[in-house]
Design a protein around this motif. Structure first.
Motif, PDB file in Angstrom:
ATOM      1  N   PHE A 122      52.993  48.954  18.986  1.00  0.00           N
ATOM      2  CA  PHE A 122      51.747  49.347  19.648  1.00  0.00           C
ATOM      3  C   PHE A 122      51.861  49.312  21.173  1.00  0.00           C
ATOM      4  O   PHE A 122      51.403  50.225  21.873  1.00  0.00           O
ATOM      5  CB  PHE A 122      50.606  48.429  19.189  1.00  0.00           C
ATOM      6  N   ASP A 123      52.466  48.263  21.721  1.00  0.00           N
ATOM      7  CA  ASP A 123      52.544  48.101  23.174  1.00  0.00           C
ATOM      8  C   ASP A 123      53.411  49.153  23.855  1.00  0.00           C
ATOM      9  O   ASP A 123      53.317  49.350  25.074  1.00  0.00           O
ATOM     10  CB  ASP A 123      53.084  46.701  23.521  1.00  0.00           C
ATOM     11  N   ASN A 124      54.269  49.832  23.089  1.00  0.00           N
ATOM     12  CA  ASN A 124      55.158  50.833  23.687  1.00  0.00           C
ATOM     13  C   ASN A 124      54.553  52.230  23.713  1.00  0.00           C
ATOM     14  O   ASN A 124      55.088  53.125  24.366  1.00  0.00           O
ATOM     15  CB  ASN A 124      56.494  50.878  22.930  1.00  0.00           C
ATOM     16  N   TYR A 125      53.439  52.438  22.997  1.00  0.00           N
ATOM     17  CA  TYR A 125      52.854  53.773  22.907  1.00  0.00           C
ATOM     18  C   TYR A 125      51.416  53.725  23.415  1.00  0.00           C
ATOM     19  O   TYR A 125      50.546  53.125  22.790  1.00  0.00           O
ATOM     20  CB  TYR A 125      52.932  54.301  21.471  1.00  0.00           C
ATOM     21  N   ILE A 126      51.192  54.346  24.560  1.00  0.00           N
ATOM     22  CA  ILE A 126      49.903  54.257  25.244  1.00  0.00           C
ATOM     23  C   ILE A 126      49.243  55.626  25.352  1.00  0.00           C
ATOM     24  O   ILE A 126      49.842  56.650  25.011  1.00  0.00           O
ATOM     25  CB  ILE A 126      50.088  53.659  26.653  1.00  0.00           C
ATOM     26  N   LYS A 127      48.013  55.637  25.826  1.00  0.00           N
ATOM     27  CA  LYS A 127      47.341  56.910  26.119  1.00  0.00           C
ATOM     28  C   LYS A 127      47.995  57.562  27.335  1.00  0.00           C
ATOM     29  O   LYS A 127      48.346  58.726  27.309  1.00  0.00           O
ATOM     30  CB  LYS A 127      45.857  56.663  26.387  1.00  0.00           C
ATOM     31  N   GLY A 128      48.132  56.807  28.406  1.00  0.00           N
ATOM     32  CA  GLY A 128      48.843  57.292  29.580  1.00  0.00           C
ATOM     33  C   GLY A 128      47.983  58.076  30.552  1.00  0.00           C
ATOM     34  O   GLY A 128      46.886  58.531  30.223  1.00  0.00           O
ATOM     35  N   PRO A 129      48.472  58.257  31.778  1.00  0.00           N
ATOM     36  CA  PRO A 129      47.702  58.953  32.829  1.00  0.00           C
ATOM     37  C   PRO A 129      47.423  60.416  32.527  1.00  0.00           C
ATOM     38  O   PRO A 129      46.364  60.941  32.893  1.00  0.00           O
ATOM     39  CB  PRO A 129      48.582  58.797  34.077  1.00  0.00           C
ATOM     40  N   GLU A 130      48.352  61.111  31.866  1.00  0.00           N
ATOM     41  CA  GLU A 130      48.121  62.521  31.534  1.00  0.00           C
ATOM     42  C   GLU A 130      46.979  62.671  30.533  1.00  0.00           C
ATOM     43  O   GLU A 130      46.189  63.609  30.609  1.00  0.00           O
ATOM     44  CB  GLU A 130      49.403  63.149  30.974  1.00  0.00           C
ATOM     45  N   ALA A 190      41.347  54.248  27.922  1.00  0.00           N
ATOM     46  CA  ALA A 190      41.921  53.114  28.661  1.00  0.00           C
ATOM     47  C   ALA A 190      43.145  52.528  27.963  1.00  0.00           C
ATOM     48  O   ALA A 190      43.312  52.645  26.748  1.00  0.00           O
ATOM     49  CB  ALA A 190      40.859  52.032  28.855  1.00  0.00           C
ATOM     50  N   ASP A 191      43.980  51.895  28.731  1.00  0.00           N
ATOM     51  CA  ASP A 191      45.137  51.156  28.229  1.00  0.00           C
ATOM     52  C   ASP A 191      45.083  49.721  28.753  1.00  0.00           C
ATOM     53  O   ASP A 191      44.261  49.378  29.604  1.00  0.00           O
ATOM     54  CB  ASP A 191      46.443  51.814  28.719  1.00  0.00           C
ATOM     55  N   SER A 192      45.975  48.908  28.218  1.00  0.00           N
ATOM     56  CA  SER A 192      46.222  47.580  28.759  1.00  0.00           C
ATOM     57  C   SER A 192      44.962  46.717  28.842  1.00  0.00           C
ATOM     58  O   SER A 192      44.161  46.684  27.915  1.00  0.00           O
ATOM     59  CB  SER A 192      46.870  47.758  30.140  1.00  0.00           C
ATOM     60  N   GLU A 193      44.786  46.021  29.983  1.00  0.00           N
ATOM     61  CA  GLU A 193      43.705  45.052  30.138  1.00  0.00           C
ATOM     62  C   GLU A 193      42.332  45.709  30.148  1.00  0.00           C
ATOM     63  O   GLU A 193      41.357  45.137  29.665  1.00  0.00           O
ATOM     64  CB  GLU A 193      43.908  44.237  31.425  1.00  0.00           C
ATOM     65  N   THR A 194      42.251  46.904  30.711  1.00  0.00           N
ATOM     66  CA  THR A 194      40.965  47.619  30.725  1.00  0.00           C
ATOM     67  C   THR A 194      40.507  47.903  29.314  1.00  0.00           C
ATOM     68  O   THR A 194      39.335  47.710  28.957  1.00  0.00           O
ATOM     69  CB  THR A 194      41.086  48.947  31.510  1.00  0.00           C
TER      70      THR A 194
END
Length: 540
Positions: A104-112, A127-131
Motif C-alpha cells: 500500500f505505501d508504495n502505490y499512491i495517488k500522486g501529484p498528477e 490526498a496521500d500520506s499524513e493528509t
C-alpha cells in the motif's frame, strides 16, 4: 527581450495548435468508423495507442475488458510521444491486492492524479500520506457517531415519503415516461446536501428544476473523464484558452465554490453565537461537525470546502449509479425482481404482526389473531423500512452486489509507484510508473467469478445457510480495498435497500422500447442517455 518572449509564446501556440489538430483529426477519423468493432490495440507512429482508444471511446470500458482478456489480465498502454500518457493497465486481482493491500505505501495517488482531479482539492479521495490519514480519521469518527446514522436514516425516510414516492405516483398517474437516472440523481443530491450542509436544495420536485450546483457536479465529472483520455498538453492548452471541457470545468468549480463557501460562512456565523451546550443540541450535519470537531487543529475554509466536495461525490455517486443499473437489470430479470419483492413483503409482514401484537397486547401463540392481518397488504405500499430492518434483506443485498460487480460506480482507478517493484503477474514496475486497474473488467473476469461471470445472479452472494457471502475486497473492488476501503460501505448498502424496498412495493418499471444502456463519458459509471421507463402501479 520582449520580442524573444513573444516569439516563444507564438512557437508554443503553434505547437499546441498542431497537437490539438492532430488529436482532433484522429478523433474524427476513428470515431467515424464506429461501425467496425475489433479489440485491437495497435501502436501507431507518434500517436501511440491513442487512436484505437478514441475509436472505441463510446464503448471504452468493454474495449478495455476485451484487450485485457487478450493480454492475460495485464498490458501496457503507450500514449502519444508528446503526451506522457504511458500506463500499465490491469484487472488481475492479485496485482490489485498487491498494490492496495500488501504494498500500500508504495502505490499512491500522486501529484498528477491531484492535477487531473482538480475539483477534489486536497480531500480524502486525492490526498496521500499524513493528509489522507488525517482526513480518514476525521471521517471515521463522524460516520461512527450514532447521531450521524440517525441523521441518514431520518433523511432518507423523509425524502422517500415527501418527494420520491409522490413524484413517481404523479408520473404514473400522468402516464409519463420518466428518466429514472435523473430522478435518482436528484434524490441522492438532495439527500447528500441535507446530510453535509443541512440544506435541502429540492432538486427532486415535480417540475424537475435545473439546479446550478447539481449541474456543476455533473459537468466537473465529465471534464475529469476527458482529462484521462486526451493528452495533458491538449487539456492544459484548452484550460489556458478557456475553451471546450476546460471552460465547463472552470465554470462548474466556480459554481460549487460559491455555494459551499457561502454555506461555510453561514455555519461559522451561526455557531459563533452558540455556547458549547447549544452546539451539542444544534441540528447535526457533517459541515457543522467538522467546524466543531477541531481536534486541536483549526480547519480553514479551504479544508472544509475540499472535505465537502469529496463527501458530496462519495455519498452521492454510488447510490445514483447503483440504483440506475439495478432497476435496468431488474427490468430484464423478472424472476429476480419477484424474489426480492417476496423477501421485502415477508419482512414487512413480520414487522406488522409484531407491531399488531404489541399494540393489542395479544399472545403471539394465539393463531386466531392472525385474522387481523387483512390490512397488512395496505401497509406494504405505505411503509419504508428502517436501517435495522433492511439489514435482514439478504437476497436484495446479493442483487445489489451483483449490480456493483457488473457496473461499479467508479469503473477505473489509478495509482503511481514510488519505488520500482514487480507485480504478482511478473510485470516490472519502475518508479513513477502510472498504473490503472479496471474495476469494470474485474467484474467480468472468469478467473475471479467463474464461467457464469456475465450472469446477473444474486445467489452467488448467499451462503448455504442463507446468509450474505462476502468476497475479498480486492476481488469485489467497488468499495476499494486495503487501508483505503470505503468507510461508508455499509451505510451505502442500507440506504440503497431502503430506497429499493420503498419503490418495489408500490411500482414496477417498464423500460422504453429500444432503450440502449450505454455508459456515459464520466468518471462515474452512469448511463449516457439516462434510463427512460414507464411507471406501472404494482398490484398487491
Amino acid at each position: 527581450m520582449h520580442k524573444h518572449f513573444l516569439i516563444s509564446d507564438m512557437a508554443m501556440f503553434v505547437l499546441y495548435a498542431a497537437i490539438s489538430a492532430t488529436f482532433l483529426c484522429s478523433l474524427y477519423f476513428f470515431r467515424s468508423r464506429r461501425c467496425c468493432i475489433h479489440p485491437i490495440l495497435r501502436d501507431y507512429p507518434i500517436l501511440g495507442m491513442l487512436p484505437p482508444v478514441i475509436f472505441n471511446l463510446w464503448r471504452i470500458h468493454d474495449f478495455i475488458t476485451e484487450i485485457l482478456k487478450l493480454r492475460g489480465g495485464t498490458g501496457e498502454f503507450k500514449g502519444p510521444w508528446f503526451a506522457n500518457m504511458n500506463y500499465l493497465v490491469t484487472c488481475d486481482s492479485l496485482n490489485v491486492q498487491h498494490m492496495l493491500c500488501k504494498r500500500f505505501d508504495n502505490y499512491i495517488k500522486g501529484p498528477e492524479f491531484r492535477e487531473i482531479f482538480e475539483p477534489f482539492g486536497d480531500g480524502v479521495v486525492t490526498a496521500d500520506s499524513e493528509t489522507w490519514k488525517y482526513f480518514r480519521t476525521i471521517l471515521h469518527s463522524l460516520i461512527k457517531q450514532k447521531r450521524f446514522e440517525s441523521l441518514v436514516d431520518q433523511t432518507v425516510q423523509k425524502k422517500v415519503h415527501t418527494s420520491l414516492l409522490p413524484i413517481l405516483d404523479h408520473a404514473q398517474q400522468q402516464r409519463r415516461v420518466v428518466d429514472l437516472q435523473d430522478i435518482f440523481n436528484r434524490f441522492t443530491f438532495d439527500n447528500i446536501c441535507s446530510t453535509i450542509v443541512g440544506h435541502d436544495p429540492k432538486c427532486l420536485s415535480i417540475d424537475f428544476p435545473e439546479v446550478a450546483i447539481e449541474k456543476a457536479f455533473n459537468e466537473s465529472e465529465e471534464s475529469i473523464f476527458y482529462r484521462h483520455v486526451v493528452p495533458k498538453t491538449v487539456w492544459k492548452f484548452q484550460k489556458w484558452l478557456q475553451i471546450g471541457q476546460e471552460k465547463k470545468m472552470t465554470k462548474a468549480c466556480r459554481t460549487f465554490d460559491e455555494y459551499i463557501y457561502s454555506c461555510i460562512a453561514s455555519k461559522r456565523e451561526e455557531l459563533s453565537k452558540c455556547t458549547r451546550e447549544e452546539m451539542d443540541e444544534a441540528p447535526f450535519d457533517l459541515l457543522t461537525a467538522l467546524i466543531i470537531e477541531e481536534r486541536g487543529r483549526v480547519h480553514d475554509d479551504k479544508f472544509l470546502r475540499d472535505a465537502a466536495f469529496n463527501f458530496f461525490v462519495a455519498g452521492r455517486e454510488t447510490m445514483t449509479s447503483a440504483l440506475t443499473w439495478f432497476f435496468w437489470l431488474i427490468a430484464q430479470h423478472p424472476l429476480v425482481e419477484a424474489k426480492i419483492l417476496a423477501e421485502i413483503k415477508d419482512t414487512l409482514k413480520v414487522n406488522e404482526k409484531k407491531n399488531y401484537y404489541m399494540a393489542h397486547d395479544v399472545d403471539r401463540n394465539d393463531h386466531h389473531c392472525l385474522d387481523e392481518d387483512h390490512d397488512l397488504n395496505h401497509s406494504l405500499t405505505e411503509s419504508v423500512l428502517s436501517m435495522e430492518e433492511v439489514k435482514k434483506l439478504v437476497y436484495l443485498h446479493g442483487a445489489l452486489c451483483e449490480v456493483l460487480r457488473l457496473f461499479p460506480p467508479v469503473p477505473i482507478e489509478r495509482k503511481q509507484a514510488i519505488e520500482a517493484d514487480t507485480l504478482p503477474s511478473g510485470h516490472r514496475v519502475n518508479a513513477n510508473t502510472m498504473i490503472m486497474f479496471s474495476l469494470y473488467a474485474m467484474g467480468r473476469s472468469e478467473e475471479i467469478w467463474g464461467k457464469d461471470y456475465l450472469e446477473f445472479k444474486p445467489e452467488r452472494w448467499i451462503s448455504e445457510r442463507g446468509e450474505i457471502a462476502y468476497a475479498p475486497a480486492y476481488k469485489f473492488i467497488a468499495f476499494n480495498a486495503g487501508p483505503r476501503i470505503c468507510l461508508g460501505k455499509d451505510l451505502a448498502f442500507v440506504q440503497m435497500k431502503m430506497v429499493v424496498a420503498s419503490i418495489l412495493c408500490k411500482y414496477r418499471f417498464q423500460v422504453v422500447e429500444d432503450h440502449v444502456a450505454t455508459p456515459g463519458h464520466s468518471i462515474i459509471l452512469l448511463m449516457k442517455n439516462g434510463l427512460k421507463a414507464k411507471i406501472l402501479k404494482r398490484q398487491v
